[in-house]
Structure formats: C-alpha cells, structure tokens
Design a protein around this motif. Sequence first.
Motif, short mmCIF file in Angstrom:
data_model
loop_
_atom_site.label_atom_id
_atom_site.label_comp_id
_atom_site.label_asym_id
_atom_site.label_seq_id
_atom_site.Cartn_x
_atom_site.Cartn_y
_atom_site.Cartn_z
N PRO A 158 1.05 -1.53 0.27
CA PRO A 158 -0.03 -0.13 -0.24
C PRO A 158 1.13 1.32 -0.06
CG PRO A 158 -0.76 -1.27 1.74
CD PRO A 158 0.48 -1.71 1.19
N ILE A 159 0.27 1.73 -0.57
CA ILE A 159 1.53 3.44 -1.03
C ILE A 159 0.39 4.72 0.06
CG2 ILE A 159 2.46 2.86 -2.50
CD1 ILE A 159 1.38 4.27 -4.41
N PRO A 160 0.32 6.00 0.61
CA PRO A 160 1.90 5.71 1.06
C PRO A 160 2.97 4.81 1.98
CG PRO A 160 0.49 8.26 1.63
CD PRO A 160 -0.20 6.50 0.44
N THR A 161 3.88 4.76 2.03
CA THR A 161 4.46 3.95 2.78
C THR A 161 5.66 4.58 2.84
OG1 THR A 161 4.06 1.94 4.46
CG2 THR A 161 5.05 1.78 1.70
N PHE A 162 6.97 3.67 4.11
CA PHE A 162 7.92 3.69 3.91
C PHE A 162 8.87 3.66 3.03
CE2 PHE A 162 12.18 1.24 5.66
CZ PHE A 162 13.17 3.19 5.79
N GLY A 163 9.41 4.09 1.59
CA GLY A 163 9.70 4.58 0.58
C GLY A 163 10.67 3.04 0.27
N ARG A 164 11.29 2.39 1.19
CA ARG A 164 12.33 1.65 1.32
C ARG A 164 11.22 0.16 0.62
NH1 ARG A 164 16.43 2.41 -1.53
NH2 ARG A 164 16.71 0.37 -1.39
N TRP A 165 9.98 0.30 0.80
CA TRP A 165 8.98 -0.30 0.54
C TRP A 165 9.26 -1.11 -1.20
CZ3 TRP A 165 9.66 -5.42 1.90
CH2 TRP A 165 9.39 -5.71 4.13
N THR A 166 8.73 0.53 -1.97
CA THR A 166 8.61 0.07 -2.92
C THR A 166 10.00 0.40 -3.90
OG1 THR A 166 8.86 2.83 -2.61
CG2 THR A 166 6.76 1.42 -2.78
N ASP A 167 11.04 0.89 -3.47
CA ASP A 167 12.18 1.71 -3.81
C ASP A 167 13.58 0.40 -3.77
OD1 ASP A 167 11.17 4.50 -3.41
OD2 ASP A 167 13.00 5.11 -2.65
N GLN A 168 13.75 -0.35 -2.57
CA GLN A 168 14.30 -1.71 -3.09
C GLN A 168 14.32 -2.58 -3.87
OE1 GLN A 168 17.09 -2.22 -1.32
NE2 GLN A 168 17.49 -4.28 -2.42
N PRO A 169 12.85 -3.35 -4.03
CA PRO A 169 12.53 -4.46 -5.11
C PRO A 169 12.49 -3.34 -6.21
CG PRO A 169 10.21 -3.51 -3.52
CD PRO A 169 11.59 -2.91 -3.32
N MET A 170 12.60 -2.31 -6.00
CA MET A 170 12.03 -1.83 -7.39
C MET A 170 13.46 -1.32 -8.53
SD MET A 170 9.54 0.59 -8.76
CE MET A 170 9.40 2.13 -6.80
N GLU A 171 14.34 -1.95 -7.01
CA GLU A 171 15.81 -1.85 -8.22
C GLU A 171 16.53 -2.73 -8.04
OE1 GLU A 171 17.95 0.22 -4.39
OE2 GLU A 171 16.84 2.31 -4.87
#
Length: 427
Positions: A111-124
């Motif tokens: 779910p978003i918004p949330t702590f950014g690393r949960w979206t950024d890390q797997p996208m990276e």
Amino acid sequence: MARTGIDTSMLHKGSHSASYFDVARAAGEGVEIVDFCIPCNPYFPTPEMFDELSRDLKSILKYYPSDSAAITKKLASVLGLHPQTVAMANGSTELITWIDHLLIKESVAIPIPTFGRWTDQPMETGKRVDMFPLQERDGFRLDLEEYVEFIRERKSRVAVVCNVNNPDGHYIPRRDVIRFMDTLSDLDLVVVDESFIDFSDAERYPSVGPDAVIRPNAVVLKSLGKNFGLHGIRFGYMLANPAIAGKIAKNLPKWNLNSLAEKVVHMIQDHEMEYEESLRLLSRDRRSMGRELQRIQGLTVFPSQGNFFLVKLPNEWSGVALRDYLVANHGIMTRECGNKLGMTSQFMRLVVRPAGDVDRLVDGMLDYAQRFHSRSVYDGDPLENVRMDTSRRWADTGAYDDQPESLLQYPNHRAGGEYTARRAAVG
C-alpha cells in the motif's frame, strides 16, 4: 539572510530528508534545531542511560563487538523470544534489502504511501512492485479485504503491510492482521513491518510477532532505533519461523552489529520501566499535540497511533515553502511529503514532541501564515473544529480489546505488568 543561517537549497537535494547533522552544521554553533522530521522517541534513553554509555564509550569504540549470533541470542533472551526465530541486522533497512534479495522473486504488493524502501528496494533489483493506493477520503486507512482482492487480481507473490503505517499513523487491530496473514498463506511471503508499533496504545498486545513465527510464510520487522530513540546506532530485527529467520541470518555478515548496539541490547532489561514510561509520555504528548494542531484553521490532522502526525496543509499553503521557512527562520526541521509515492507537497509528517517544542512549531506555522496569507489561521476551541468530526468518522468503531481467546500471549514482560495507559482505546 535566514535567521538561522541555513541555506535551504540543501533541503531540495535527493529523495530523502536532509540529515539532522547536515542541518545542524549549516546552522552553526549556538543555533538549536528542533527536529519534527526524524521519528525518534524523545524520552528514551534517559539522561542516566546516556551517562552510562558515555562512561563506557572508550571500550565500546576500542574493541570488536561480539558476533551477530551472540548479540541476537542476548536480545532474544531479553525479549522472551526463541533465538532461532530472530535475525538481527544493522537497521530494518538492511533487513528489507536482504528480504528483497533472498525472498522476493517476482513481485511484491505494497500500500502507498508508506516507507519508501518498500517500493524503492525491489524496483532497484527489477521486481514488479504492485502499489495499492490508499485514499485521502478514507483518511489513508487500509481496508485489508480490498487489499487482498488487489493482491489476487495482480497475482502478487509477496504482500507487505506496515502497522503502524508511515506517514499516516494508521493502526490495524492485531486480530485483523492475523486474519490477513492466514488468508495469504499461499503466497511466497507476507511481511508485517512493525517499526512503529510500540508507540501504539490501541491494544495491550499489538504485535503479531508471536503469531508470525508459527506460520509458514510470515515475517515481522522491528526497528529498535525508532523505539529506543537511537537512530544513529542502526539496529533492528525480524521474527519468522526458524527456516526463514535462519536463511536471512546465514547471509548476514558475522560482525554486522556494532559495539554500541551490543551495549544497548545488554542495557534494555535494566531499563524496562524507563522505556514503558517513555511510551506513556509519548502517548500523552500525541494527544495534546493533536489538539494543538487541530486549532490551526484549514489544517487537516489525521488520527495517528504512531509517534508522528500526517497533516494536510490549507490549500493556499506550500509544503515546500513552509518546510524551508520553518528551518530558516525558526530552526525547525519538518518532513514535507511531496517525494513520497501516493502523496503531494500539501502533506507533511510531524513527529510527536513535548509541549514546549509544539508551541514553537505552531508559532512558526502561524508566522508563516501571517506573512504570506492574510486570513485568520487560529481557531478558538479545537473541540468545535469540524476536523474533530472527521477524525471520529475515521476512527475504528470496534473495540480493540474484543479479541478471540485463541490469540497467543505476547512473550515478554508486558504480560503481567501494571502499565495501563497503553491499554487505553484510541483517544
């Protein structure tokens, strides 16, 4: 020239907030920076604990720490956990990184918004991130049934829930999180990030950690830095069944924890009462700060069970301009949320702080409004404010304490304590 001497261009670089150290160095000696940005416990450690750390600082810095297995075993002993169900790391973000590398293969729902690393890390790392947008009209509250439907439609293989969620402060009752884990027992992994759950006073036993360790695909994350007000140490841990916890622990470096973290782990059991008192004081401050913020006309204050508030600014205000104005003219750091997925610059996250600091924040916001906007910005009585009705509409109507008897008891000192403030219903 700004009164603090801070060049606010530093606030416009990167996807995260400027560090406290960057801002303090820019302000120079003699300028006090009040931090409403970093969600830290202001009452813990106590001054006496800092004195103890100071006395031992020479040996802490001079010698190697114990290996991570020894420190993890000690933490498990203090918290009443089975050591094979715990993996301890250099901050919860390190655990998020290893969960992504080792346990997320294809896709993850969040779910978003949330702590950014949960979206950024797997996208990276090239994973598909299925983002479930939370709605402002619902107070950014997560409907777990709708989220499960979304996961099924997208065929996500991993599901993440942050409870309490950052930045909105929404809390999901424990029984509902357990039901969520069981509904998705066929997924590769279900992660419950409980980095802020200790600040909640909605239930006596809010954590699902004891429940996760007996399930085949569940992981719970904890952030000791946030709870204990020691972000600089960088330490957190995860709970899972021995197979999952062991897989993560086996891949972590042998000395991934520093000596300061080891010292604090050994101090925890001796300062249990001080920690509980810090949570009581923070709950008190959260209620009083919420009332003060609600008196600013046009400001929407979302109900929170974290140690922060999400607020929506009046339409004519600019979150970026307000953030820059507060730090440059009042020495106040805030978190403008324009770089958070699912948010805009009309939203800010404000950390709960003691009353004197809140007065300074409110004065700064009123100063900004009076300089750049002409209409009245302060209401006389917060109880008359229509946002109080909005808060009630968003509040859960069910009793958090109405739990089935099958819930596991939380395996630590809280089971028999006399501490009552944190058992109160949402205020």
